[in-house]
Design a protein around this motif. Structure first.
Motif, short mmCIF file in Angstrom:
data_model
loop_
_atom_site.label_atom_id
_atom_site.label_comp_id
_atom_site.label_asym_id
_atom_site.label_seq_id
_atom_site.Cartn_x
_atom_site.Cartn_y
_atom_site.Cartn_z
N LEU A 250 0.83 -1.21 0.00
CA LEU A 250 0.00 0.00 0.00
C LEU A 250 0.87 1.26 0.00
CD1 LEU A 250 -2.80 -0.95 2.57
CD2 LEU A 250 -3.07 -0.64 0.10
N GLN A 251 1.98 1.19 0.70
CA GLN A 251 2.84 2.37 0.83
C GLN A 251 4.21 2.11 0.20
OE1 GLN A 251 3.01 2.97 5.08
NE2 GLN A 251 0.79 3.25 5.27
N ARG A 252 4.90 3.19 -0.09
CA ARG A 252 6.25 3.11 -0.66
C ARG A 252 7.16 2.28 0.25
NH1 ARG A 252 8.01 6.57 -4.67
NH2 ARG A 252 10.14 6.32 -3.93
N LEU A 253 8.05 1.55 -0.38
CA LEU A 253 9.00 0.73 0.38
C LEU A 253 10.34 1.45 0.50
CD1 LEU A 253 8.32 -2.76 -1.26
CD2 LEU A 253 7.36 -1.89 0.87
N ASP A 254 11.01 1.19 1.59
CA ASP A 254 12.37 1.68 1.76
C ASP A 254 13.30 0.53 1.40
OD1 ASP A 254 14.87 2.49 2.63
OD2 ASP A 254 14.06 3.57 4.36
N PRO A 255 14.09 0.67 0.30
CA PRO A 255 14.94 -0.44 -0.14
C PRO A 255 15.87 -0.95 0.96
CG PRO A 255 14.98 1.35 -1.73
CD PRO A 255 14.26 1.87 -0.53
N GLN A 256 16.24 -0.04 1.88
CA GLN A 256 17.15 -0.43 2.97
C GLN A 256 16.46 -1.35 3.97
OE1 GLN A 256 19.01 3.28 4.51
NE2 GLN A 256 20.70 1.91 5.02
N PHE A 257 15.16 -1.21 4.09
CA PHE A 257 14.43 -1.98 5.11
C PHE A 257 13.34 -2.85 4.47
CE2 PHE A 257 15.93 1.91 7.22
CZ PHE A 257 16.78 1.34 8.17
N THR A 258 13.70 -3.48 3.38
CA THR A 258 12.76 -4.39 2.71
C THR A 258 13.42 -5.76 2.59
OG1 THR A 258 11.73 -2.60 1.45
CG2 THR A 258 11.45 -4.83 0.59
N THR A 259 12.78 -6.74 3.20
CA THR A 259 13.30 -8.10 3.15
C THR A 259 12.21 -9.02 2.59
OG1 THR A 259 14.56 -7.62 5.14
CG2 THR A 259 14.43 -9.92 4.49
N ILE A 260 12.55 -9.82 1.59
CA ILE A 260 11.62 -10.82 1.04
C ILE A 260 12.39 -12.14 0.97
CG2 ILE A 260 10.10 -11.48 -0.87
CD1 ILE A 260 10.09 -8.46 -1.68
N VAL A 261 11.86 -13.14 1.64
CA VAL A 261 12.54 -14.44 1.71
C VAL A 261 11.59 -15.54 1.23
CG1 VAL A 261 13.58 -16.14 3.27
CG2 VAL A 261 14.04 -13.70 3.61
N LEU A 262 12.12 -16.42 0.38
CA LEU A 262 11.34 -17.55 -0.13
C LEU A 262 11.88 -18.83 0.49
CD1 LEU A 262 9.17 -18.45 -2.27
CD2 LEU A 262 11.05 -18.73 -3.86
N SER A 263 10.98 -19.68 1.01
CA SER A 263 11.43 -20.96 1.57
C SER A 263 10.50 -22.08 1.12
CB SER A 263 11.50 -20.89 3.10
OG SER A 263 10.28 -20.44 3.62
N ASP A 264 11.05 -23.30 1.09
CA ASP A 264 10.27 -24.45 0.60
C ASP A 264 9.48 -25.09 1.74
OD1 ASP A 264 12.06 -25.97 2.05
OD2 ASP A 264 13.17 -26.69 0.31
N ALA A 265 8.80 -26.22 1.42
CA ALA A 265 7.94 -26.88 2.42
C ALA A 265 8.75 -27.36 3.62
CB ALA A 265 7.20 -28.04 1.77
N GLY A 266 10.05 -27.66 3.41
CA GLY A 266 10.91 -28.09 4.50
C GLY A 266 11.55 -26.93 5.24
N ARG A 267 11.04 -25.73 5.01
CA ARG A 267 11.51 -24.48 5.62
C ARG A 267 12.95 -24.15 5.26
NH1 ARG A 267 8.78 -23.95 11.63
NH2 ARG A 267 6.63 -24.17 10.98
N ARG A 268 13.43 -24.73 4.15
CA ARG A 268 14.77 -24.40 3.67
C ARG A 268 14.66 -23.16 2.79
NH1 ARG A 268 14.77 -30.15 3.41
NH2 ARG A 268 13.53 -29.87 1.54
#
Ligand SMILES: [Cu+2]
Length: 185
Positions: free
Chosen positions: A53-71
């Motif tokens: 909804l709001q602008r993101l701060d590149p310094q404080f933006t984290t996106i993590v992808l993990s599989d079914a085994g939480r790896r």
């Protein structure tokens, strides 16, 4: 008259001071995503895109992808463009359920975090998993002995039924003979 105007202005100022408190408490949140939340996609995505909804701060933006085994699945760092954050997935995703976890900052500086799942269900990928060679060797070699034993299994019951039928006829015949003999005697 002046006191009334002053009172009205004071009331208006108080209202204006109170009103901004509401928007300030509205934190950043996920608006939409690709793949979407709880989506079942037929082709493995090569990236994950989150719209906020709001602008993101590149310094404080984290996106993590993990599989079914939480790896953790290897991805690139989040690329931020306005209110959108994207991560590129390094390797092709196998079929399965994945979790996207994010942590961003709201306009007021407060952090917001969340996660959602999506599932990769590629029909061509799942069709490759059952091994066809095992079926071929199974039907080639031991198929005929299995078929023979199968017909052998089918044999005895029919033989027994025939024997049973013969026995019933024999008993009936014997009974008839006994009945006739008694009648004649
Ligand atoms: Cu806040």
């Amino acid at each position: 008259m002046r006191t009334r105007i002053t009172a009205a202005l004071a009331a208006l100022l108080t209202a204006l001071l109170l009103v901004p408190a509401t928007p300030a408490s509205a934190h950043n949140s996920l608006r939409s995503a690709t793949p979407a939340q709880d989506a079942r996609v037929p082709t493995a995505p090569t990236s994950v895109t989150l719209h906020f909804l709001q602008r993101l701060d590149p310094q404080f933006t984290t996106i993590v992808l993990s599989d079914a085994g939480r790896r953790k699945v290897p991805t690139g760092p989040p690329a931020v463009d306005g209110a959108t954050g994207t991560i590129a997935i390094d390797q092709p995703l196998a079929n399965g359920t994945y979790t996207v976890a994010y942590r961003v900052v709201s306009a007021d500086g407060h952090p917001v975090q969340g996660s959602y799942r999506f599932t990769v269900a590629d029909p061509s990928a799942s069709a490759a998993s059952p091994p066809p060679p095992a079926t071929v060797t199974g039907s080639g070699g031991p198929a005929s002995p299995v078929a023979n034993s199968g017909s052998g299994d089918d044999g005895p019951p029919s033989v027994l039924l025939a024997a049973g039928g013969v026995a019933v006829v024999a008993v009936a015949g014997a009974a008839l003979l006994l009945f006739r003999r008694r009648r004649s005697s």
